[in-house]
Design a protein around this motif. Structure first.
Motif, short mmCIF file in Angstrom:
data_model
loop_
_atom_site.label_atom_id
_atom_site.label_comp_id
_atom_site.label_asym_id
_atom_site.label_seq_id
_atom_site.Cartn_x
_atom_site.Cartn_y
_atom_site.Cartn_z
N ALA A 453 0.84 -1.21 0.00
CA ALA A 453 0.00 0.00 0.00
C ALA A 453 0.87 1.25 0.00
N GLY A 454 0.57 2.17 -0.90
CA GLY A 454 1.32 3.40 -1.00
C GLY A 454 2.52 3.33 -1.92
N ALA A 455 2.83 2.13 -2.43
CA ALA A 455 3.97 1.99 -3.36
C ALA A 455 3.65 2.65 -4.69
N GLU A 456 4.68 3.16 -5.35
CA GLU A 456 4.53 3.76 -6.67
C GLU A 456 4.78 2.69 -7.73
N ALA A 457 4.01 2.72 -8.81
CA ALA A 457 4.18 1.73 -9.88
C ALA A 457 3.99 2.41 -11.23
N HIS A 458 4.70 1.91 -12.23
CA HIS A 458 4.54 2.42 -13.59
C HIS A 458 4.67 1.28 -14.58
N SER A 459 3.78 1.29 -15.57
CA SER A 459 3.81 0.31 -16.66
C SER A 459 4.16 1.00 -17.96
N SER A 460 4.97 0.33 -18.76
CA SER A 460 5.37 0.92 -20.05
C SER A 460 4.27 0.83 -21.09
N VAL A 461 3.18 0.11 -20.76
CA VAL A 461 2.03 0.02 -21.66
C VAL A 461 0.75 0.18 -20.86
N ILE A 462 -0.36 0.38 -21.55
CA ILE A 462 -1.67 0.45 -20.91
C ILE A 462 -2.07 -0.96 -20.47
N LEU A 463 -2.34 -1.13 -19.19
CA LEU A 463 -2.71 -2.43 -18.65
C LEU A 463 -4.20 -2.71 -18.82
N SER A 464 -4.58 -3.96 -18.67
CA SER A 464 -5.99 -4.34 -18.71
C SER A 464 -6.70 -3.77 -17.49
N GLU A 465 -8.01 -3.65 -17.59
CA GLU A 465 -8.80 -3.16 -16.46
C GLU A 465 -8.63 -4.06 -15.25
N ILE A 466 -8.46 -5.36 -15.50
CA ILE A 466 -8.29 -6.31 -14.40
C ILE A 466 -7.03 -5.96 -13.61
N ASP A 467 -5.93 -5.73 -14.31
CA ASP A 467 -4.68 -5.40 -13.62
C ASP A 467 -4.75 -4.04 -12.93
#
Length: 493
Positions: A453-467
């Motif tokens: 909780a509170g961790a920062e995250a970044h994805s290089s692509v658009i993730l699915s709604e589930i993720d």
């Protein structure tokens, strides 16, 4: 050293005292609440130390005096308007809020359906609520509102609206989202109270912008970033400056509407109470900031998050290029860039190296872990597992065997006709839960989930709604590049 910049206990004390003081000036007070009551995650991100449920906890200090009126726009019901942060409609959120108020034992006095013009879904909502014993009132569109005051304050104006009978000193007026008609509801209720011989007053509770800090303070700039879809702009309150020779920050909609709304209030109450839109407010949050450096940095990080969020919305054709340009301007004002987001940099580096989607997660202690795409799972699933192994202090070994994961893949593709064999985050977490029965390491990772909780995250692509929903449920702050992994037109798989 503490990483908190806000004194939540002081806030609860000062805010409840301020509201009680305002009530004493009227006897009965309609308190219009802007923003979120239960889950003000924006404030908790921008003001480290602010609890998302602080406003509810503050109201509970005044519990015996409080009654809730919920407001919803009939057009929003008809069009299934959705809260983007929760992924539910305003209709559903109204029900959620009623249940939530019941859990904390705050009385719901009734629901007002505004802009009612015989919409079928509004009628359905009324039937559902009345069967549960909840008062419901229709409020109708009023021609030339709010300019034609004589007409508004007549039987064919507010007089046509139905009335919610209330018995408490503090009537909190709130809504699932903006544009619901909270202010007009307060005025209409006060008009009917006056007819019934009840004197009532009005005050406004807005968390942001914070009136007694700088116009271009990052905390206030973060508010502009958060309301980019509403086209809100922070500005110096000219009425407050003229009346008191004191600089106060407000925003364009309140400043523009003040002259006519104050005239309406004066007619309803019978005397002039306020000299500026800032006067209407009761917000004490600015007095509870203990470290402006910490809060300023948190606000800058929020502005960058909002930039990525809007960039994705533009890619999905859910936001305009103009909104993104405005966010770029706010970033320049705040002195931040995309590259200031460490997880963005790390995810981009890994994606460029592997030529596959990648995810980076920054833990609360500053450590950064990454996840790459494999034949078994997507990058977000791998990143979450790696983060769990890190916080649980588990060796960097495979904690979920192919023996467990491959049958899930087969179920997805062979029996459920899915196109993507890689496991989503929710599927990996279910596998982790199953593995925890036989594996000590899996059990340690499962029990460490709250530490994300509170961790920062970044994805290089658009993730699915589930993720995306899994990251939200874990309380992580996710951003994404506005890029789809594939060229397919349907991206929810």
């Amino acid at each position: 050293m503490s990483n908190l910049g806000f004194d939540n206990d002081k806030y609860l004390k000062l805010q409840s005292e301020k509201i009680a003081d305002r009530v004493s000036k009227f006897g009965k007070l309609y308190l219009e609440f802007g923003g979120k009551l239960f889950d003000d995650n924006h404030a908790s991100r921008v003001l480290p130390g602010f609890h998302p449920d602080s406003k509810i906890r503050m109201l509970l200090k005044l519990k015996e005096k409080v009654e809730i009126i919920l407001v919803i726009n009939a057009n929003h019901i008809e069009k299934n308007k959705t809260r983007s942060d929760l992924g539910i409609t305003y209709f559903q959120d109204l029900m959620r809020l009623i249940d939530a108020f019941g859990v904390v034992e705050l009385k719901v006095g009734g629901v007002v359906i505004t802009h009612y013009q015989k919409q079928a879904e509004a009628q359905k909502l009324r039937r559902i609520l009345e069967k549960s014993g909840i008062q419901v009132a229709y409020h109708y569109p009023i021609d030339n509102y709010p300019n034609d005051i004589p007409h508004i304050l007549s039987k064919s104006g507010f007089g046509k609206n139905e009335y919610i009978k209330t018995n408490s000193e503090i009537i909190v007026v709130t809504a699932p989202g903006p544009g619901s008609g909270k202010m007009a509801t307060c005025l209409s209720q006060m008009y009917h109270d006056n007819i019934n011989g009840i004197k009532a007053g009005y005050a406004k509770f807005e968390t942001f912008p914070i009136w007694n800090i700088g116009l271009n303070d990052p905390i206030n700039l973060a508010y502009e970033a958060a309301t980019i879809d509403l086209n809100d702009v922070n500005m110096i309150d000219p009425f407050h400056l003229e009346a008191y020779n004191e600089v106060a920050v407000n925003y364009n909609r309140d400043v523009e509407a003040f002259p006519i709304l104050n005239s309406l209030l004066k007619e309803v109450i019978g005397q002039e109470i306020y000299k500026s839109p800032t006067d209407m407010g009761v917000n004490m949050i600015g007095y509870c900031i203990t470290d402006f450096d910490i809060c300023g940095q948190a606000a800058k990080e929020e502005i960058v998050r909002r930039y990525f969020e809007t960039a994705v919305s533009v890619r999905k054709d859910e936001a305009s290029d103009e909104m993104l340009y405005k966010l770029e301007t706010l970033m320049k004002k705040a002195g931040v860039e995309k590259s200031d987001r460490e997880v963005y940099v790390k995810a981009t580096e890994l994606a460029n190296k592997t030529k596959e989607p990648a995810v980076a997660i920054k833990l609360s202690d500053g450590r950064i872990v990454t996840g790459k795409t494999s034949k078994l799972m997507g990058a977000s699933s791998a990143a979450i597992l790696n983060a769990l192994k890190t916080v649980a202090d588990v060796p960097d070994i495979r904690i979920l065997s192919e023996y467990v994961l491959e049958p899930i893949q087969e179920l997805k593709t062979k029996y459920l006709n899915g196109n993507n064999p890689r496991l989503h985050t929710d599927e990996v977490l279910i596998a982790l839960a199953i593995g925890s029965r036989t594996s000590e390491y899996s059990n340690l990772c499962l029990k460490s989930l709250p530490l994300l909780a509170g961790a920062e995250a970044h994805s290089s692509v658009i993730l699915s709604e589930i993720d995306v929903k899994t990251f939200k449920k874990l309380g992580m702050h996710l951003t994404m590049d506005p890029i789809y992994q594939s060229k397919k037109l349907y991206h929810n798989k």
